[in-house]
Design a protein around this motif. Structure first.
Motif, PDB file in Angstrom:
ATOM      1  N   ARG A 105      19.812 -27.193  -1.380  1.00 53.46           N
ATOM      2  CA  ARG A 105      20.427 -25.925  -0.982  1.00 53.46           C
ATOM      3  C   ARG A 105      20.511 -25.905   0.539  1.00 53.46           C
ATOM      4  O   ARG A 105      19.498 -26.033   1.234  1.00 53.46           O
ATOM      5  CB  ARG A 105      19.564 -24.768  -1.487  1.00 53.46           C
ATOM      6  CG  ARG A 105      20.104 -23.404  -1.153  1.00 53.46           C
ATOM      7  CD  ARG A 105      19.183 -22.332  -1.753  1.00 53.46           C
ATOM      8  NE  ARG A 105      19.725 -21.022  -1.634  1.00 53.46           N
ATOM      9  CZ  ARG A 105      19.343 -20.146  -0.696  1.00 53.46           C
ATOM     10  NH1 ARG A 105      18.393 -20.464   0.173  1.00 53.46           N
ATOM     11  NH2 ARG A 105      19.873 -18.949  -0.655  1.00 53.46           N
ATOM     12  N   LYS A 106      21.708 -25.738   1.059  1.00 52.50           N
ATOM     13  CA  LYS A 106      21.899 -25.730   2.506  1.00 52.50           C
ATOM     14  C   LYS A 106      21.429 -24.403   3.098  1.00 52.50           C
ATOM     15  O   LYS A 106      21.589 -23.351   2.504  1.00 52.50           O
ATOM     16  CB  LYS A 106      23.363 -25.965   2.844  1.00 52.50           C
ATOM     17  CG  LYS A 106      23.853 -27.351   2.443  1.00 52.50           C
ATOM     18  CD  LYS A 106      25.277 -27.544   2.869  1.00 52.50           C
ATOM     19  CE  LYS A 106      25.898 -28.828   2.454  1.00 52.50           C
ATOM     20  NZ  LYS A 106      25.159 -29.999   2.441  1.00 52.50           N
ATOM     21  N   THR A 107      20.855 -24.495   4.288  1.00 54.34           N
ATOM     22  CA  THR A 107      20.401 -23.313   5.001  1.00 54.34           C
ATOM     23  C   THR A 107      20.801 -23.438   6.468  1.00 54.34           C
ATOM     24  O   THR A 107      21.252 -24.494   6.915  1.00 54.34           O
ATOM     25  CB  THR A 107      18.864 -23.151   4.908  1.00 54.34           C
ATOM     26  OG1 THR A 107      18.254 -24.313   5.472  1.00 54.34           O
ATOM     27  CG2 THR A 107      18.406 -22.979   3.470  1.00 54.34           C
ATOM     28  N   GLY A 108      20.626 -22.375   7.200  1.00 54.38           N
ATOM     29  CA  GLY A 108      20.872 -22.395   8.639  1.00 54.38           C
ATOM     30  C   GLY A 108      22.304 -22.771   8.995  1.00 54.38           C
ATOM     31  O   GLY A 108      23.253 -22.395   8.322  1.00 54.38           O
ATOM     32  N   ASP A 110      23.662 -25.716   8.842  1.00 52.01           N
ATOM     33  CA  ASP A 110      24.276 -26.597   7.837  1.00 52.01           C
ATOM     34  C   ASP A 110      25.042 -25.769   6.809  1.00 52.01           C
ATOM     35  O   ASP A 110      26.158 -26.105   6.417  1.00 52.01           O
ATOM     36  CB  ASP A 110      23.217 -27.441   7.117  1.00 52.01           C
ATOM     37  CG  ASP A 110      22.720 -28.593   7.958  1.00 52.01           C
ATOM     38  OD1 ASP A 110      23.389 -28.938   8.954  1.00 52.01           O
ATOM     39  OD2 ASP A 110      21.659 -29.156   7.609  1.00 52.01           O
ATOM     40  N   HIS A 111      24.417 -24.671   6.366  1.00 55.96           N
ATOM     41  CA  HIS A 111      25.085 -23.783   5.411  1.00 55.96           C
ATOM     42  C   HIS A 111      26.303 -23.121   6.047  1.00 55.96           C
ATOM     43  O   HIS A 111      27.357 -22.995   5.405  1.00 55.96           O
ATOM     44  CB  HIS A 111      24.112 -22.718   4.896  1.00 55.96           C
ATOM     45  CG  HIS A 111      24.763 -21.734   3.996  1.00 55.96           C
ATOM     46  ND1 HIS A 111      25.123 -20.480   4.426  1.00 55.96           N
ATOM     47  CD2 HIS A 111      25.169 -21.814   2.703  1.00 55.96           C
ATOM     48  CE1 HIS A 111      25.702 -19.835   3.428  1.00 55.96           C
ATOM     49  NE2 HIS A 111      25.740 -20.617   2.379  1.00 55.96           N
ATOM     50  N   TYR A 170      27.830 -16.239   8.731  1.00 54.47           N
ATOM     51  CA  TYR A 170      26.713 -17.184   8.580  1.00 54.47           C
ATOM     52  C   TYR A 170      26.351 -17.858   9.913  1.00 54.47           C
ATOM     53  O   TYR A 170      25.241 -18.340  10.071  1.00 54.47           O
ATOM     54  CB  TYR A 170      27.027 -18.250   7.529  1.00 54.47           C
ATOM     55  CG  TYR A 170      27.035 -17.710   6.125  1.00 54.47           C
ATOM     56  CD1 TYR A 170      25.994 -16.932   5.637  1.00 54.47           C
ATOM     57  CD2 TYR A 170      28.088 -17.994   5.269  1.00 54.47           C
ATOM     58  CE1 TYR A 170      25.999 -16.445   4.344  1.00 54.47           C
ATOM     59  CE2 TYR A 170      28.095 -17.515   3.970  1.00 54.47           C
ATOM     60  CZ  TYR A 170      27.049 -16.739   3.514  1.00 54.47           C
ATOM     61  OH  TYR A 170      27.060 -16.265   2.232  1.00 54.47           O
ATOM     62  N   PRO A 174      22.380 -16.831  10.119  1.00 55.72           N
ATOM     63  CA  PRO A 174      22.264 -18.015   9.260  1.00 55.72           C
ATOM     64  C   PRO A 174      21.397 -17.743   8.030  1.00 55.72           C
ATOM     65  O   PRO A 174      20.465 -16.926   8.066  1.00 55.72           O
ATOM     66  CB  PRO A 174      21.601 -19.063  10.148  1.00 55.72           C
ATOM     67  CG  PRO A 174      21.727 -18.545  11.538  1.00 55.72           C
ATOM     68  CD  PRO A 174      21.849 -17.062  11.455  1.00 55.72           C
ATOM     69  N   ARG A 175      21.717 -18.455   6.941  1.00 55.28           N
ATOM     70  CA  ARG A 175      20.935 -18.338   5.714  1.00 55.28           C
ATOM     71  C   ARG A 175      19.559 -18.954   5.939  1.00 55.28           C
ATOM     72  O   ARG A 175      19.449 -20.112   6.315  1.00 55.28           O
ATOM     73  CB  ARG A 175      21.634 -19.086   4.588  1.00 55.28           C
ATOM     74  CG  ARG A 175      20.824 -19.079   3.292  1.00 55.28           C
ATOM     75  CD  ARG A 175      21.341 -20.084   2.303  1.00 55.28           C
ATOM     76  NE  ARG A 175      22.369 -19.482   1.470  1.00 55.28           N
ATOM     77  CZ  ARG A 175      23.005 -20.158   0.514  1.00 55.28           C
ATOM     78  NH1 ARG A 175      22.740 -21.421   0.307  1.00 55.28           N
ATOM     79  NH2 ARG A 175      23.907 -19.559  -0.221  1.00 55.28           N
ATOM     80  N   PRO A 176      18.497 -18.169   5.723  1.00 57.33           N
ATOM     81  CA  PRO A 176      17.153 -18.703   5.953  1.00 57.33           C
ATOM     82  C   PRO A 176      16.732 -19.655   4.820  1.00 57.33           C
ATOM     83  O   PRO A 176      17.226 -19.564   3.697  1.00 57.33           O
ATOM     84  CB  PRO A 176      16.269 -17.451   5.949  1.00 57.33           C
ATOM     85  CG  PRO A 176      17.029 -16.457   5.138  1.00 57.33           C
ATOM     86  CD  PRO A 176      18.478 -16.772   5.310  1.00 57.33           C
ATOM     87  N   ALA A 177      15.813 -20.538   5.153  1.00 58.22           N
ATOM     88  CA  ALA A 177      15.241 -21.421   4.142  1.00 58.22           C
ATOM     89  C   ALA A 177      14.319 -20.613   3.249  1.00 58.22           C
ATOM     90  O   ALA A 177      13.697 -19.651   3.702  1.00 58.22           O
ATOM     91  CB  ALA A 177      14.474 -22.571   4.803  1.00 58.22           C
ATOM     92  N   LYS A 178      14.280 -20.990   1.973  1.00 59.17           N
ATOM     93  CA  LYS A 178      13.368 -20.305   1.054  1.00 59.17           C
ATOM     94  C   LYS A 178      11.932 -20.663   1.384  1.00 59.17           C
ATOM     95  O   LYS A 178      11.601 -21.810   1.654  1.00 59.17           O
ATOM     96  CB  LYS A 178      13.649 -20.706  -0.397  1.00 59.17           C
ATOM     97  CG  LYS A 178      14.848 -20.026  -0.990  1.00 59.17           C
ATOM     98  CD  LYS A 178      14.910 -20.290  -2.474  1.00 59.17           C
ATOM     99  CE  LYS A 178      16.043 -19.493  -3.080  1.00 59.17           C
ATOM    100  NZ  LYS A 178      16.142 -19.708  -4.525  1.00 59.17           N
TER     101      LYS A 178
END
Length: 180
Positions: A105-108, A110-111, A170, A174-178
């Protein structure tokens, strides 16, 4: 549902069936060339849909949302087809063959970059689909028979704009890591 609508459904099912056949043939039966043949059938499915839609309109049908959706389907299939096959290939290889890398799953950032790439693919799908819509509108040459095509183009333009806004967001958030 009319014939064109059923053809769209059949084409979508056919798309995934030939991909599954291609992957099974390629990885389970070790017949790489035959697997590639099945994967190469995806544009044939698009051609079938194009012929059915064009024939229906040529025979005097009033353009409906279904005809417009066939243009959207063709644009999306052409723009996203290769990446959808790659997505299915990676997951089949990992989950079925137990080979390759686990899909992550891409985050940050990269996503954010991946989302923006998807938005540009959506733009390409839009350009292709809008071209099909414009050709249909041109050949119908009757605003009352092509009204649904214009309406779909307006709605799709709005949705494309929303897609880009979301992708840009984004980069800001950015989407945070889980957290495990």
């Amino acid at each position: 549902m009319n014939f064109v609508a059923w053809t769209i459904v059949a084409c979508e099912i056919g798309f995934w069936v030939v991909i599954l056949l291609g992957l099974l043939t390629r990885y389970i039966f070790n017949r790489e060339k035959l697997g590639l043949f099945f994967l190469a059938l995806t544009p044939v499915i698009d051609l079938i849909l194009l012929i059915v839609t064009a024939t229906d309109l040529y025979n005097g049908a009033t353009a409906t949302q279904v005809h417009a959706i066939s243009a959207i389907y063709l644009g999306a299939s052409i723009a996203f087809g290769k990446s959808m096959i790659r997505w299915a290939d990676e997951r089949f290889l990992y989950y079925v063959k137990k080979q390759g890398k686990r899909p992550v799953r891409k985050t940050g950032m990269d996503h954010a970059r991946h989302s923006m790439k998807g938005s540009f693919q959506h733009l390409l799908a839009y350009i292709i689909g809008a071209a099909f819509l414009a050709v249909m509108i041109y050949f119908i040459d009757d605003p009352t028979r092509s009204e649904a095509l214009f309406g779909t183009l307006k709605t799709w333009s709005f949705i494309l704009g929303i897609d880009f806004v979301i992708s840009i967001s984004y980069f800001i958030w950015p989407r945070p890591a889980k957290v495990k």
